[in-house]
Write an enzyme that holds these catalytic residues in place. Structure first.
Site, PDB file in Angstrom:
ATOM      1  N   HIS A   1      29.430  36.895  60.002  1.00 47.30           N
ATOM      2  CA  HIS A   1      30.410  36.073  59.251  1.00 47.30           C
ATOM      3  C   HIS A   1      30.506  36.500  57.789  1.00 47.30           C
ATOM      4  O   HIS A   1      30.820  35.684  56.930  1.00 47.30           O
ATOM      5  CB  HIS A   1      30.057  34.578  59.302  1.00 47.30           C
ATOM      6  CG  HIS A   1      29.703  34.078  60.662  1.00 47.30           C
ATOM      7  ND1 HIS A   1      30.611  33.579  61.538  1.00 47.30           N
ATOM      8  CD2 HIS A   1      28.497  34.045  61.301  1.00 47.30           C
ATOM      9  CE1 HIS A   1      30.007  33.222  62.666  1.00 47.30           C
ATOM     10  NE2 HIS A   1      28.721  33.514  62.555  1.00 47.30           N
TER      11      HIS A   1
ATOM     12  N   SER B   1      44.317  54.758  39.262  1.00 54.35           N
ATOM     13  CA  SER B   1      45.454  53.873  39.040  1.00 54.35           C
ATOM     14  C   SER B   1      46.317  54.454  37.927  1.00 54.35           C
ATOM     15  O   SER B   1      45.812  55.043  36.976  1.00 54.35           O
ATOM     16  CB  SER B   1      44.937  52.487  38.639  1.00 54.35           C
ATOM     17  OG  SER B   1      45.925  51.793  37.900  1.00 54.35           O
TER      18      SER B   1
ATOM     19  N   LYS C   1      40.113  52.684  36.792  1.00 51.42           N
ATOM     20  CA  LYS C   1      40.033  52.504  38.242  1.00 51.42           C
ATOM     21  C   LYS C   1      39.697  53.782  39.016  1.00 51.42           C
ATOM     22  O   LYS C   1      40.234  54.843  38.761  1.00 51.42           O
ATOM     23  CB  LYS C   1      41.365  51.954  38.792  1.00 51.42           C
ATOM     24  CG  LYS C   1      41.750  50.579  38.318  1.00 51.42           C
ATOM     25  CD  LYS C   1      40.762  49.491  38.708  1.00 51.42           C
ATOM     26  CE  LYS C   1      40.690  49.258  40.196  1.00 51.42           C
ATOM     27  NZ  LYS C   1      41.933  48.671  40.733  1.00 51.42           N
TER      28      LYS C   1
ATOM     29  N   GLU D   1      41.134  52.804  52.570  1.00 55.35           N
ATOM     30  CA  GLU D   1      42.199  51.809  52.765  1.00 55.35           C
ATOM     31  C   GLU D   1      43.279  52.338  53.701  1.00 55.35           C
ATOM     32  O   GLU D   1      43.813  51.614  54.542  1.00 55.35           O
ATOM     33  CB  GLU D   1      42.815  51.419  51.420  1.00 55.35           C
ATOM     34  CG  GLU D   1      41.871  50.571  50.587  1.00 55.35           C
ATOM     35  CD  GLU D   1      42.351  50.392  49.159  1.00 55.35           C
ATOM     36  OE1 GLU D   1      42.204  49.306  48.630  1.00 55.35           O
ATOM     37  OE2 GLU D   1      42.877  51.360  48.583  1.00 55.35           O
TER      38      GLU D   1
END
Ligand code: ARG
Length: 470
Positions: free
Chosen positions: A157, A278, A284, A291
């Site tokens: 979980h 970024s 970043k 992803e």
């Protein structure tokens, strides 16, 4: 304009819009190698049974090899007027060798031809994927020595649950990808069946030898029913499904590592070569590859859905709908192949941030279950022990300490019979060492897993006749 191979019965020329709508050359040209391999085997069989002469067979073979070279050099002309790869190659052959080329299509139809081409392509693709899966397993396996003693928090979980040895984590992925390999091998068996000779749907009155073609193409069986095989795309569905499971496994791993790479977790450092930045926030370093592996899984799932809906309710035998099987199938394969090819170096090159992991291993009472099992071993019923440890954890939370920091008096308050040995299972290291069961994260069990994977990965390349054939 080139006359259609099927144009005999037609008085009218095909509408340009129809040509644009019905063409498949834009995507099935990637079957050129498989089409030529299948045609050469077919021609050799035709010569063997006397339907063409040896000389004609040689001319056909020679012509097809030249066409193959031309396609590979990029000098072959493609046009939607010729519909698909089968028509292109046949037309080029006739242009090259004349009337002999008109004999190649003896005893076959494009229906069994496209099925054969696709089976050859799926078989080859399965073998390529299998190699990539082994590479990925090796990448995970290569971490086992490196991270042998590292303990990671295991989650259920997404909440801290029990401690795990890092190799236990890596080998969990080896297991998942092994089932994928198994699924591929299984799908390969049903793919590796000859459809050629089914002709349009009913077979042929010509004296062809299907076993001969099967042998030449490395097919393990000959489809027993021409009507069935000319309408069968189960092998495409199975392959697309297996690709989907691989993509799902990759996306689970990607998701996990995306989370692990956050500042909040800070468990891993992904090599910068596998990250992107970024355009507005200079600081970043984003895990875009992970992803996209996760994101592209959506396409693979969608492609499976497309294929399932495509074949739903199709009457026997061939229907043009089946032409639509290729774009989703190719896309799933390309997507999963690219993901696997990136996953391997990413898995091997990522570093565990051990200090950050170790510093926080004390959080979350990962040893609570080990403590409960310690009580069970002393004869306390599981449900009772569960309640007792729950209350002790509550106490530790209130005092903001680890279970191991509670004084013996707290334990004895829970159960008067407890003594100093309670501390023998506390702390993540001891909780791991207390494990016993087969397949658990116990150090001895993890070593057993490592040894068995070492053996398995040393001799893991299976079969493969596809490389020599196409
Ligand atoms: N391009 C077709 C396909 O991919 C080849 C088979 C066409 N057969 C036919 N009878 N029109 O399915």
């Amino acid at each position: 304009m080139a006359a259609k191979a099927w144009g005999g019965v037609f008085d009218e020329a095909t509408d340009r819009r129809v040509e644009e709508f019905t063409e498949s050359i834009s995507f099935d040209r990637r079957l050129y190698k498989h089409d030529i391999t299948g045609s050469i085997a077919h021609a050799q069989m035709l010569a063997k049974v006397g339907l063409i002469s040896t000389d004609e067979c040689q001319q056909i073979e020679q012509g097809l090899m030249e066409i193959r070279a031309e396609i590979e050099q990029g000098s072959f002309g493609f046009s939607i007027e010729l519909e698909d790869i089968h028509m292109h190659i046949e037309r080029a052959l006739i242009e090259r060798i004349g009337d002999t080329g008109r004999k190649l299509h003896t005893g076959r139809s494009r229906n069994d031809q496209v099925s054969t081409d696709l089976r050859l392509w799926v078989r080859e693709s399965i073998d390529r994927l299998d190699d990539c899966l082994v590479d990925l397993q090796k990448a995970f396996f290569s971490r086992c020595d490196r991270d042998r003693d590292c303990i990671l928090p295991g989650y259920t979980h997404m909440q801290r649950a029990q401690p795990l040895l890092a190799p236990h984590y890596w080998l969990a992925y080896c297991e998942k990808f092994d089932r994928d390999r198994d699924r591929l091998a299984d799908a390969r068996r049903r793919t590796n069946v000859l459809s050629l000779g089914a002709a349009a749907l009913a077979g042929t009155s010509l004296p062809i030898d299907r076993n001969d073609v099967a042998q030449r193409l490395g097919f393990e069986a000959v489809a027993a029913n021409s009507l069935d095989v000319s309408s069968d795309r189960d092998f495409v569905l199975e392959f697309a499904f297996t690709l989907t499971v691989i993509a799902e496994h990759l996306s689970t791993w990607a998701e996990e590592w995306i989370i692990w790479s956050t500042s909040e977790f800070n468990f891993i450092k992904i090599p910068q070569a596998f990250c992107t930045g970024s355009s507005i926030m200079p600081q970043k370093v984003n895990p875009d590859v992970l992803e996209l592996i996760r994101g592209k899984t959506a396409r693979v799932v969608g492609n499976l859905q497309t294929l399932l809906v495509l074949v739903k309710g199709l009457p026997l035998a061939y229907n043009r709908d089946l032409q639509e099987d290729k774009p989703p199938l190719f896309d799933s394969f390309d997507t999963v192949l690219a993901s696997l090819q990136l996953a391997s170096p990413l898995v091997a090159g990522t570093e565990l941030n051990r200090p950050a992991i170790e510093e926080r291993l004390d959080r979350g009472h990962l040893d609570a279950t080990a403590l409960m099992e310690y009580l069970i071993k002393r004869g306390i019923p599981q449900r009772t022990a569960h309640g007792m440890i729950g209350r002790l954890v509550r106490k530790a939370i209130d005092k903001d300490v680890r279970l191991a920091d509670l004084p013996l008096s707290d334990f004895q308050e829970a159960d008067a019979g407890l003594d100093e040995t309670v501390y023998d299972v506390l702390g993540v290291q001891k909780a791991v060492e207390a494990m016993k069961s087969y397949g658990s994260t116990a150090p001895a069990e993890v070593d057993r897993q490592i040894a068995s994977w070492k053996e398995k990965l040393n001799c893991s390349r299976i079969r493969k006749n596809s490389d020599d054939l196409v």
